[in-house]
Scaffold this motif. Structure first.
Motif, PDB file in Angstrom:
ATOM      1  N   HIS A  19       0.799  -1.228   0.000  1.00  0.00           N
ATOM      2  CA  HIS A  19       0.000   0.000   0.000  1.00  0.00           C
ATOM      3  C   HIS A  19       0.830   1.276   0.000  1.00  0.00           C
ATOM      4  CE1 HIS A  19      -3.158  -2.717   2.109  1.00  0.00           C
ATOM      5  NE2 HIS A  19      -3.276  -2.781   0.795  1.00  0.00           N
ATOM      6  N   HIS A  20       2.041   1.249   0.580  1.00  0.00           N
ATOM      7  CA  HIS A  20       2.853   2.456   0.683  1.00  0.00           C
ATOM      8  C   HIS A  20       4.325   2.128   0.492  1.00  0.00           C
ATOM      9  CE1 HIS A  20      -0.727   3.068   3.294  1.00  0.00           C
ATOM     10  NE2 HIS A  20      -0.755   4.243   2.701  1.00  0.00           N
ATOM     11  N   ILE A  21       5.067   3.083  -0.099  1.00  0.00           N
ATOM     12  CA  ILE A  21       6.517   2.974  -0.233  1.00  0.00           C
ATOM     13  C   ILE A  21       7.130   4.323   0.092  1.00  0.00           C
ATOM     14  CG2 ILE A  21       8.424   2.769  -1.885  1.00  0.00           C
ATOM     15  CD1 ILE A  21       6.982   0.611  -3.308  1.00  0.00           C
ATOM     16  N   GLN A  22       8.186   4.300   0.915  1.00  0.00           N
ATOM     17  CA  GLN A  22       8.989   5.489   1.191  1.00  0.00           C
ATOM     18  C   GLN A  22      10.451   5.103   1.065  1.00  0.00           C
ATOM     19  OE1 GLN A  22       8.350   8.938   2.201  1.00  0.00           O
ATOM     20  NE2 GLN A  22       6.499   8.365   1.101  1.00  0.00           N
ATOM     21  N   CYS A  23      11.265   5.981   0.493  1.00  0.00           N
ATOM     22  CA  CYS A  23      12.639   5.611   0.150  1.00  0.00           C
ATOM     23  C   CYS A  23      13.641   6.597   0.718  1.00  0.00           C
ATOM     24  CB  CYS A  23      12.773   5.538  -1.369  1.00  0.00           C
ATOM     25  SG  CYS A  23      14.329   4.829  -1.932  1.00  0.00           S
ATOM     26  N   ASN A  45      -4.281  -1.315  10.810  1.00  0.00           N
ATOM     27  CA  ASN A  45      -3.528  -1.361   9.566  1.00  0.00           C
ATOM     28  C   ASN A  45      -2.902  -0.007   9.265  1.00  0.00           C
ATOM     29  OD1 ASN A  45      -4.390  -4.057   8.986  1.00  0.00           O
ATOM     30  ND2 ASN A  45      -6.340  -3.249   8.240  1.00  0.00           N
ATOM     31  N   VAL A  46      -1.758  -0.030   8.590  1.00  0.00           N
ATOM     32  CA  VAL A  46      -1.086   1.201   8.187  1.00  0.00           C
ATOM     33  C   VAL A  46      -1.873   1.849   7.053  1.00  0.00           C
ATOM     34  CG1 VAL A  46       1.023   2.203   7.237  1.00  0.00           C
ATOM     35  CG2 VAL A  46       1.167   0.300   8.859  1.00  0.00           C
ATOM     36  N   THR A  47      -2.214   3.131   7.216  1.00  0.00           N
ATOM     37  CA  THR A  47      -2.935   3.864   6.177  1.00  0.00           C
ATOM     38  C   THR A  47      -2.126   5.044   5.639  1.00  0.00           C
ATOM     39  OG1 THR A  47      -4.050   5.150   7.912  1.00  0.00           O
ATOM     40  CG2 THR A  47      -5.220   3.219   7.035  1.00  0.00           C
ATOM     41  N   ALA A  48      -0.985   5.347   6.266  1.00  0.00           N
ATOM     42  CA  ALA A  48      -0.095   6.413   5.787  1.00  0.00           C
ATOM     43  C   ALA A  48       1.304   6.107   6.292  1.00  0.00           C
ATOM     44  CB  ALA A  48      -0.552   7.785   6.278  1.00  0.00           C
ATOM     45  N   LEU A  49       2.323   6.429   5.474  1.00  0.00           N
ATOM     46  CA  LEU A  49       3.707   6.121   5.819  1.00  0.00           C
ATOM     47  C   LEU A  49       4.619   7.229   5.328  1.00  0.00           C
ATOM     48  CD1 LEU A  49       5.874   4.008   6.788  1.00  0.00           C
ATOM     49  CD2 LEU A  49       5.856   3.133   4.448  1.00  0.00           C
ATOM     50  N   GLN A  50       5.481   7.720   6.234  1.00  0.00           N
ATOM     51  CA  GLN A  50       6.475   8.733   5.898  1.00  0.00           C
ATOM     52  C   GLN A  50       7.741   8.445   6.693  1.00  0.00           C
ATOM     53  OE1 GLN A  50       6.302  11.954   3.931  1.00  0.00           O
ATOM     54  NE2 GLN A  50       4.850  10.607   2.927  1.00  0.00           N
ATOM     55  N   PHE A  51       8.877   9.058   6.292  1.00  0.00           N
ATOM     56  CA  PHE A  51      10.080   8.899   7.084  1.00  0.00           C
ATOM     57  C   PHE A  51      10.648  10.252   7.458  1.00  0.00           C
ATOM     58  CE2 PHE A  51      13.447  10.082   4.163  1.00  0.00           C
ATOM     59  CZ  PHE A  51      12.897   9.880   2.919  1.00  0.00           C
ATOM     60  N   GLU A  96      13.851   7.695  11.507  1.00  0.00           N
ATOM     61  CA  GLU A  96      12.618   7.108  11.995  1.00  0.00           C
ATOM     62  C   GLU A  96      11.577   7.014  10.888  1.00  0.00           C
ATOM     63  OE1 GLU A  96      13.774   9.984  13.768  1.00  0.00           O
ATOM     64  OE2 GLU A  96      14.966   8.706  15.081  1.00  0.00           O
ATOM     65  N   LEU A  97      10.650   6.100  11.087  1.00  0.00           N
ATOM     66  CA  LEU A  97       9.474   6.010  10.235  1.00  0.00           C
ATOM     67  C   LEU A  97       8.281   6.525  11.021  1.00  0.00           C
ATOM     68  CD1 LEU A  97       9.833   2.443   8.668  1.00  0.00           C
ATOM     69  CD2 LEU A  97       9.986   4.608   7.456  1.00  0.00           C
ATOM     70  N   VAL A  98       7.377   7.194  10.334  1.00  0.00           N
ATOM     71  CA  VAL A  98       6.156   7.677  10.958  1.00  0.00           C
ATOM     72  C   VAL A  98       4.983   7.056  10.209  1.00  0.00           C
ATOM     73  CG1 VAL A  98       4.803   9.689  11.653  1.00  0.00           C
ATOM     74  CG2 VAL A  98       7.299   9.851  11.531  1.00  0.00           C
ATOM     75  N   THR A  99       4.075   6.429  10.961  1.00  0.00           N
ATOM     76  CA  THR A  99       2.918   5.797  10.347  1.00  0.00           C
ATOM     77  C   THR A  99       1.635   6.392  10.897  1.00  0.00           C
ATOM     78  OG1 THR A  99       2.858   4.033  12.019  1.00  0.00           O
ATOM     79  CG2 THR A  99       4.128   3.605  10.015  1.00  0.00           C
ATOM     80  N   GLY A 100       0.607   6.386  10.060  1.00  0.00           N
ATOM     81  CA  GLY A 100      -0.757   6.630  10.502  1.00  0.00           C
ATOM     82  C   GLY A 100      -1.540   5.359  10.274  1.00  0.00           C
ATOM     83  N   ASP A 101      -2.534   5.081  11.114  1.00  0.00           N
ATOM     84  CA  ASP A 101      -3.275   3.832  10.961  1.00  0.00           C
ATOM     85  C   ASP A 101      -4.777   4.066  10.961  1.00  0.00           C
ATOM     86  OD1 ASP A 101      -4.182   3.915  13.682  1.00  0.00           O
ATOM     87  OD2 ASP A 101      -2.340   2.971  14.351  1.00  0.00           O
ATOM     88  N   ASN A 102      -5.508   2.996  10.754  1.00  0.00           N
ATOM     89  CA  ASN A 102      -6.962   3.107  10.667  1.00  0.00           C
ATOM     90  C   ASN A 102      -7.632   3.272  12.014  1.00  0.00           C
ATOM     91  OD1 ASN A 102      -6.358   0.447  11.453  1.00  0.00           O
ATOM     92  ND2 ASN A 102      -8.214  -0.372  10.522  1.00  0.00           N
TER      93      ASN A 102
END
Length: 252
Positions: free
Chosen positions: A99-103, A145-151, A155-161
């Protein structure tokens, strides 16, 4: 909705089905579709630079930094593409659609439902070519579940449902901060070194201190679920499902 095979006039210009992923970098825009292809468009020329096929399902996320492009799809795979759209690596491991990719520079993260994988890109010293991709960490949400992903930094920052924002330390594989920022699913998220701006189905935008772990400000005004948010040094922009765009200027 895209051109329909056999019903378009002249050569086929774009996708043949709904566009489901979009990414902007430099002078290029990358689009993914349920037709399982990725198209790279030149902004200045407005022409299709290349179209790549390799997935067996709808494209769900795209990331590019100019030297490589990564895509995730409902077929549970990630593909690494060269700058001109050649398939370099196909990566498996997720048990559901990606669902999400951050690089980052030498790594990237991908999420599927409640699981986040952190991958290391191993390069050949002489040519800087990516020769192998190895899974370094697997992070798992205790629920949701993860609904948003950033770095941000390391660190990684996630938002969820469930409405939570979580900051994950990549090395320790632990959530070092958890904030209940929304009353329902987080739909979009952007971060810098100290704060996160998020939006959700609860129709509000939240500015959160990701170091101290608390909400700094709540922005209200939308009358429908907010699907996207972004910010720079001057303003925050949010977009809701009723077609409304709001611009919020930072207070001085």
């Amino acid at each position: 909705m895209g051109d329909v095979e056999g019903q378009h006039v002249g050569p086929l210009v774009g996708h043949t089905s709904t566009i489901t992923a979009l990414f902007f970098h430099g002078t290029r825009v990358y689009t993914g579709s349920t037709d399982a292809s990725i198209i790279c468009w030149g902004i200045k020329s407005t022409e299709k630079l290349f179209q790549s096929k390799g997935h067996e399902g709808a494209i769900t996320c795209i990331f590019s930094d100019g030297t490589k492009t990564l895509s995730g799809a409902s077929d549970k795979t990630i593909i690494v593409w060269s700058p001109d759209g050649l398939l370099l690596h196909r990566i498996t491991g997720h048990v559901g659609g990606v669902h999400h990719i951050q690089c980052g520079v030498s790594w990237f993260a991908s999420s599927s439902y409640g699981t986040i994988f952190v991958w290391e890109m191993i390069r050949r010293n002489e040519t800087d070519e990516i020769v192998r991709i190895k899974c370094r960490q697997r992070l798992t949400l205790s629920q949701g579940n993860v609904t948003a992903l950033q770095f941000s930094e390391s660190e990684l920052v996630t938002g969820d449902n469930m409405g939570y924002l979580k900051v994950w330390n990549i090395k320790s594989e632990e959530a070092i901060t958890s904030v209940k920022a929304h009353q329902s699913a987080v739909t979009s998220l952007q971060v810098d070194a100290t704060k996160a701006v998020s939006c959700g189905m609860d129709m509000i935008v939240q500015v959160t201190d990701i170091i101290q772990g608390h909400v700094l400000q709540t922005l209200r005004g939308h009358s429908a679920p907010i699907f996207a948010v972004a910010f720079d040094q001057r303003q925050i922009v949010s977009f809701s499902s009723d077609g409304e765009i709001r611009f919020w200027s930072w207070g001085r």
